[in-house]
Design a protein around this motif. Structure first.
Motif, PDB file in Angstrom:
ATOM      1  N   THR A   1       0.851  -1.182   0.000  1.00  0.00           N
ATOM      2  CA  THR A   1       0.000   0.000   0.000  1.00  0.00           C
ATOM      3  C   THR A   1       0.891   1.237   0.000  1.00  0.00           C
ATOM      4  N   SER A   2       0.333   2.368  -0.352  1.00  0.00           N
ATOM      5  CA  SER A   2       1.129   3.585  -0.499  1.00  0.00           C
ATOM      6  C   SER A   2       1.752   4.002   0.829  1.00  0.00           C
ATOM      7  N   PRO A   3       3.077   4.114   0.903  1.00  0.00           N
ATOM      8  CA  PRO A   3       3.716   4.518   2.159  1.00  0.00           C
ATOM      9  C   PRO A   3       3.601   6.017   2.423  1.00  0.00           C
ATOM     10  N   TRP A   4       3.105   6.771   1.447  1.00  0.00           N
ATOM     11  CA  TRP A   4       3.029   8.220   1.599  1.00  0.00           C
ATOM     12  C   TRP A   4       1.733   8.698   2.239  1.00  0.00           C
ATOM     13  N   ILE A   5       0.817   7.787   2.560  1.00  0.00           N
ATOM     14  CA  ILE A   5      -0.393   8.180   3.278  1.00  0.00           C
ATOM     15  C   ILE A   5      -0.116   8.170   4.777  1.00  0.00           C
ATOM     16  N   ASP A   6      -1.024   8.760   5.547  1.00  0.00           N
ATOM     17  CA  ASP A   6      -0.847   8.832   7.002  1.00  0.00           C
ATOM     18  C   ASP A   6      -2.189   8.527   7.673  1.00  0.00           C
ATOM     19  N   LEU A   7      -2.408   7.247   7.924  1.00  0.00           N
ATOM     20  CA  LEU A   7      -3.676   6.822   8.533  1.00  0.00           C
ATOM     21  C   LEU A   7      -3.807   7.279   9.976  1.00  0.00           C
ATOM     22  N   ALA A   8      -2.688   7.665  10.608  1.00  0.00           N
ATOM     23  CA  ALA A   8      -2.712   8.103  12.007  1.00  0.00           C
ATOM     24  C   ALA A   8      -2.671   9.610  12.143  1.00  0.00           C
ATOM     25  N   SER A   9      -2.903  10.333  11.068  1.00  0.00           N
ATOM     26  CA  SER A   9      -2.758  11.783  11.079  1.00  0.00           C
ATOM     27  C   SER A   9      -3.770  12.452  12.011  1.00  0.00           C
ATOM     28  N   PRO A  10      -3.328  13.466  12.778  1.00  0.00           N
ATOM     29  CA  PRO A  10      -4.272  14.218  13.613  1.00  0.00           C
ATOM     30  C   PRO A  10      -5.131  15.193  12.806  1.00  0.00           C
ATOM     31  N   ASP A  11      -4.721  15.478  11.570  1.00  0.00           N
ATOM     32  CA  ASP A  11      -5.490  16.360  10.696  1.00  0.00           C
ATOM     33  C   ASP A  11      -6.607  15.538  10.054  1.00  0.00           C
ATOM     34  N   PRO A  12      -7.866  15.891  10.288  1.00  0.00           N
ATOM     35  CA  PRO A  12      -8.961  15.063   9.765  1.00  0.00           C
ATOM     36  C   PRO A  12      -8.987  14.975   8.245  1.00  0.00           C
ATOM     37  N   VAL A  13      -8.514  16.018   7.553  1.00  0.00           N
ATOM     38  CA  VAL A  13      -8.490  15.977   6.095  1.00  0.00           C
ATOM     39  C   VAL A  13      -7.462  14.959   5.603  1.00  0.00           C
ATOM     40  N   ILE A  14      -6.265  15.003   6.187  1.00  0.00           N
ATOM     41  CA  ILE A  14      -5.212  14.052   5.801  1.00  0.00           C
ATOM     42  C   ILE A  14      -5.646  12.633   6.131  1.00  0.00           C
ATOM     43  N   ALA A  15      -6.238  12.447   7.315  1.00  0.00           N
ATOM     44  CA  ALA A  15      -6.696  11.110   7.714  1.00  0.00           C
ATOM     45  C   ALA A  15      -7.793  10.614   6.773  1.00  0.00           C
ATOM     46  N   HIS A  16      -8.698  11.507   6.367  1.00  0.00           N
ATOM     47  CA  HIS A  16      -9.798  11.123   5.489  1.00  0.00           C
ATOM     48  C   HIS A  16      -9.279  10.688   4.118  1.00  0.00           C
ATOM     49  N   ILE A  17      -8.372  11.465   3.556  1.00  0.00           N
ATOM     50  CA  ILE A  17      -7.815  11.116   2.244  1.00  0.00           C
ATOM     51  C   ILE A  17      -7.007   9.831   2.345  1.00  0.00           C
ATOM     52  N   SER A  18      -6.224   9.695   3.403  1.00  0.00           N
ATOM     53  CA  SER A  18      -5.408   8.486   3.577  1.00  0.00           C
ATOM     54  C   SER A  18      -6.282   7.247   3.657  1.00  0.00           C
TER      55      SER A  18
ATOM     56  N   ASN B   1       4.769  13.006   0.776  1.00  0.00           N
ATOM     57  CA  ASN B   1       4.144  12.345   1.916  1.00  0.00           C
ATOM     58  C   ASN B   1       3.067  13.235   2.513  1.00  0.00           C
ATOM     59  N   LEU B   2       1.888  12.679   2.698  1.00  0.00           N
ATOM     60  CA  LEU B   2       0.764  13.488   3.175  1.00  0.00           C
ATOM     61  C   LEU B   2       0.993  14.057   4.570  1.00  0.00           C
ATOM     62  N   SER B   3       1.871  13.418   5.358  1.00  0.00           N
ATOM     63  CA  SER B   3       2.112  13.923   6.711  1.00  0.00           C
ATOM     64  C   SER B   3       2.744  15.309   6.703  1.00  0.00           C
ATOM     65  N   ARG B   4       3.332  15.704   5.574  1.00  0.00           N
ATOM     66  CA  ARG B   4       3.946  17.030   5.475  1.00  0.00           C
ATOM     67  C   ARG B   4       2.900  18.133   5.338  1.00  0.00           C
ATOM     68  N   PHE B   5       1.664  17.746   5.044  1.00  0.00           N
ATOM     69  CA  PHE B   5       0.626  18.745   4.787  1.00  0.00           C
ATOM     70  C   PHE B   5      -0.320  18.918   5.977  1.00  0.00           C
ATOM     71  N   VAL B   6       0.034  18.337   7.122  1.00  0.00           N
ATOM     72  CA  VAL B   6      -0.788  18.517   8.319  1.00  0.00           C
ATOM     73  C   VAL B   6      -0.797  19.992   8.710  1.00  0.00           C
ATOM     74  N   ARG B   7      -1.973  20.525   8.958  1.00  0.00           N
ATOM     75  CA  ARG B   7      -2.095  21.939   9.302  1.00  0.00           C
ATOM     76  C   ARG B   7      -1.643  22.219  10.734  1.00  0.00           C
ATOM     77  N   ASP B   8      -1.090  23.398  10.937  1.00  0.00           N
ATOM     78  CA  ASP B   8      -0.452  23.738  12.209  1.00  0.00           C
ATOM     79  C   ASP B   8      -1.383  23.633  13.392  1.00  0.00           C
ATOM     80  N   GLU B   9      -2.688  23.915  13.176  1.00  0.00           N
ATOM     81  CA  GLU B   9      -3.598  23.896  14.321  1.00  0.00           C
ATOM     82  C   GLU B   9      -3.819  22.492  14.879  1.00  0.00           C
ATOM     83  N   TYR B  10      -3.380  21.474  14.146  1.00  0.00           N
ATOM     84  CA  TYR B  10      -3.590  20.087  14.605  1.00  0.00           C
ATOM     85  C   TYR B  10      -2.333  19.466  15.224  1.00  0.00           C
TER      86      TYR B  10
END
Length: 811
Positions: free
Chosen positions: A104-121, A196-205
């Motif tokens: 599976t894609s290693p660039w997703i982040d299923l554990a992301s605190p950002d709900p948008v990143i987690a949703h896309i992942s 990697n999607l984890s780089r796009f986590v927004r600062d507020e999260y």
């Protein structure tokens, strides 16, 4: 290191080696797979989707964030990822899919605190799992959860675990391997991949502290994350670990913990290899020993060579083979049609011998051919490792011949019994004890004689000691009784009197005048995996009335039960599966050759030269097998499992105890008010209980209690005895010293219905009871854990009281 030439390769684990590139430069086609197999790889990893799909996802994310910025309400529907197209993946159902490990894609982040990143992942992950299942992939490798987001640590593990649980439902025939490092080192987390999607986590999260420094390594951090995943997935056997080896191995307790987990893949990055003096790529000795140890698991893990370079020859059209036959295609062969020019001739001169195109793979094949030979215990236990078996009930069941035969293969037990009998006979003669037979022979009775191996040993001990005996063999099994009579006719020259009887009702050696005499030495092999679980105390109590009341000897003279808490996820998964068809399975003590377990409590041996888990590089590899040692000796690997005594039985029993037992039998007023658990209490003197404490330095999960026994067959008497004893032991701490390589008994396992999480620096208390109602014997057990806070000991967890009463051993 050379293998034992007498051992065939069938006796050694096979290495299934795969090639893995984290950023594979070429699409994984059927042609590439065949070429890799020609180079002696067994399999390849293959990304489910490609760079085109990643770019499409990143575009959707970028568009969403742009629209979000321009939206006055900041309230937009979460972005959707449309289904896969042919441009997003090269895979389709075909015959070679089974030889590929999907990624599976290693660039997703299923554990992301950002709900948008987690949703896309989660959408990407779901699409890939569904398509992999459709294509027929059997195994999918999933990158483990990202544990660090700024100052947040492990906050998204539960979210990640839920995604894995959903994936199991989507791909109902897919096995998922979670790729994890051995330890949680935040400094090793890669941030180089700009996609990697984890780089796009927004600062507020995320919260990032102003102080930057090197973060501490949590040696059990990734194991902790894995424990959450497999707990959420209810120990589903389709979820396992793909473990990545680091350049420097973690402490031995961490290595042992991973050994107990369901390892499916072992990943060796190029950074784990070093060059030896001859310039060849090799693994450090500690890595070699750990690899050999992990390859002795019942389910042998596969090996991945990670980022050791691309598949050789993929960029050279003359090297690529179009089939997996190992032969070059016809059009790759050129036939000269003219006299070569000097330049052509020079070009055609033999070149230097080419270097090995796959040095890392060749080294792994070298290790496969040169594994340490299996120990005698390993060879005997092949197929029995971590396999749960119901304990024998020899009083209620008549054993089959094959069952007796398995026990009789033990190279140690019967030799030790012979030594004990011989020592007892010599002491009897030296101390001038009067024998019970009229003709001056020492009366020896083997009770529960089975097929007669102890009878043979008793006759041999008599011959070696020069002490004449009168031999009796008592056996209730009517089928074994036939064989005993045949042995007496064909092998023992009629020197044995064979009696068919339950030993408890045998009246003793009969005399010509119709009376019955006494026995001087009673020999029995009634011990079970927990010493007394096959009712040895009850049987020997019942036959003690025939023992010489003054000088009588029982072999064994005593035995003790021992226990320790252990982590055994594979056994827990097995018990859980069995419980669907057998409701008593979670509360039944099972006999099992414990292998993939981790002892939760360890101590330094009291004698540094005795009974500690030796390294597999040393002579005591058997001790390493039993205790889980996995690396070259160090301070931590010298630790020994903390195994404590629960209780003891001694024979013969004091006559006053048996007299009181007889008084209680029948329920007379003089016998008291009856037993605590039912019945008259006639067998209550064989009840036992204990509460033992175990310090646990490292966090873990207690899945149950491992049980062992030690027994004194005979302790020498007289002035010259010097405390000499003939002893048996299944306790891994003392087994080498007392009865090394004994294979007659596997340990016993008392499972917990619900595993108990154990924090760092905690203390476990095990309460164990041996219960009886005069008709059967059973065990009850419970576990508690405590931590110390502010000088006070606080209970943090407690199990229910487990009872094996329904599956108790009938008397």
């Amino acid at each position: 290191m050379d293998t034992d030439s007498s051992l065939s390769m069938d006796d050694m684990p096979m290495f299934f080696v795969g090639h893995h590139e984290s950023k594979r430069s070429h699409p994984v086609t059927e042609q590439l797979l065949h070429h890799a197999q020609d180079l002696n790889y067994d399999m390849l990893t293959a990304p489910i989707t490609n760079a085109h799909f990643q770019a499409r996802v990143l575009t959707a994310l970028s568009t969403y964030f742009t629209d979000l910025q321009s939206s006055p309400t900041k309230d937009l529907p979460l972005p959707l990822i449309t289904p896969l197209s042919p441009a997003d993946t090269l895979h389709a159902p075909n015959d070679s899919i089974s030889q590929l490990l999907a990624l599976t894609s290693p660039w997703i982040d299923l554990a992301s605190p950002d709900p948008v990143i987690a949703h896309i992942s989660r959408q990407v992950f779901t699409l890939e799992i569904a398509y992999a299942a459709f294509c027929g992939f059997g195994n999918v490798i999933v990158q483990g959860p990202k544990l660090h987001h700024g100052d947040l640590h492990g906050q998204g593990v539960a979210q990640y675990a839920r995604a894995i649980q959903e994936a199991l439902a989507i791909g109902q025939y897919i096995n998922i391997q979670i790729m994890l490092p051995m330890t949680d080192d935040p400094n090793d987390e890669s941030h180089d991949d700009v996609g990697n999607l984890s780089r796009f986590v927004r600062d507020e999260y995320v919260a990032t502290s102003a102080q930057k420094g090197k973060s501490e390594v949590d040696t059990f951090g990734t194991w902790d994350a894995w424990n959450v995943v497999r707990t959420v997935c209810k120990y589903n056997q389709r979820v396992s670990v793909a473990l990545t080896f680091p350049p420097n191995l973690p402490p031995a307790p961490v290595q042992r913990r991973w050994f107990s987990e369901p390892l499916r893949l072992l990943s060796f990055p190029a950074t784990t290899f070093v060059k030896n003096k001859k310039g060849y790529w090799v693994l450090p000795i500690a890595h070699q020993m750990l690899l050999f140890r992990y390859m002795r698991l019942r389910t042998v893990p596969w090996i991945l060579l990670t980022d050791v370079g691309p598949i050789p020859g993929v960029d050279d059209p003359d090297m690529i083979m179009t089939t997996g036959t190992g032969f070059l295609p016809q059009d790759a062969v050129t036939i000269p049609t003219h006299e070569p020019t000097p330049a052509e001739a020079a070009k055609a001169q033999p070149q230097k011998k080419p270097t090995d195109p796959t040095p890392h793979l060749s080294y792994m094949r070298h290790l496969q051919r040169n594994q340490p030979p299996k120990t005698q215990i390993e060879r005997f236990g092949s197929g029995y490792q971590d396999y749960l078996q119901a304990p024998l009930q020899p009083l209620t069941d008549n054993l089959e011949s094959i069952t007796y035969e398995v026990f009789e293969k033990d190279p140690v037990k019967y030799e030790w019994y012979e030594r004990a009998i011989e020592a007892a006979l010599k002491d009897w003669a030296a101390l001038k004890k009067p024998p019970s037979s009229p003709d001056g022979a020492v009366v020896v009775a083997v009770v529960g004689a089975g097929r007669g191996p102890l009878v043979t040993r008793a006759l041999r001990a008599s011959k070696n000691s020069g002490v004449r005996i009168q031999a009796w063999a008592v056996e209730k099994n009517p089928n074994a009784y036939v064989l005993l009579q045949r042995h007496n006719r064909d092998s023992w020259d009629g020197a044995v009197t064979v009696v068919k009887s339950d030993m408890r009702y045998w009246r003793g050696p009969h005399r010509g005048d119709g009376t019955h005499g006494h026995v001087d030495i009673i020999v029995s092999e009634l011990l079970g995996s927990f010493a007394d679980n096959e009712l040895s105390p009850e049987c020997l109590d019942g036959v003690q009335h025939v023992l010489n009341p003054t000088h009588g000897i029982s072999i064994p003279q005593s035995y003790t039960a021992h226990l320790t808490p252990a982590s055994a996820p594979k056994l827990h998964a097995d018990v859980t599966t069995r419980s669907f068809t057998d409701s008593t399975a979670p509360e039944t003590p099972h006999v099992v050759m414990l292998h993939a377990i981790d002892y939760l409590s360890t101590i330094l041996p009291t004698n540094s030269n005795q009974n500690h888990p030796a390294s597999p590089t040393g002579g005591s590899y058997a001790a390493a097998v039993r205790t889980g040692a996995t690396s070259v000796p160090s301070d931590s690997s010298m630790l020994s499992p903390h195994i404590q005594q629960a209780w003891e039985f001694v024979h013969p029993v004091q006559p006053s105890i048996l007299a009181q037992s007889q008084l209680r039998r029948g329920g007379s007023a003089a016998g008291g008010v009856g037993g605590a658990t039912g019945g008259d209490g006639a067998n209550e003197h064989n009840s036992r209980s204990s509460r033992t404490a175990f310090k646990c330095k490292n966090r873990g999960v207690c899945h149950g209690i491992a049980g062992y026994f030690e027994s004194v067959l005979y302790a020498r008497e007289g002035k010259d005895a010097n405390g000499e004893k003939v002893e048996l032991s299944t306790n891994p701490v003392t087994m080498d010293a007392k009865s090394r390589d004994m294979i007659s008994w596997f340990p016993i396992w008392f499972p917990l219905k619900n595993p108990m999480y154990i924090p760092d620096d905690s203390e476990i208390f095990i309460s164990m009871w041996r219960q009886t109602d005069d008709r059967k014997v059973w065990y009850e057990w419970m576990v508690e854990s405590f931590v110390e806070v502010g000088g006070r000991k606080l209970r943090v967890a407690v199990t229910e009281v487990h009872t094996s009463r329904k599956a108790g051993c009938l008397m």
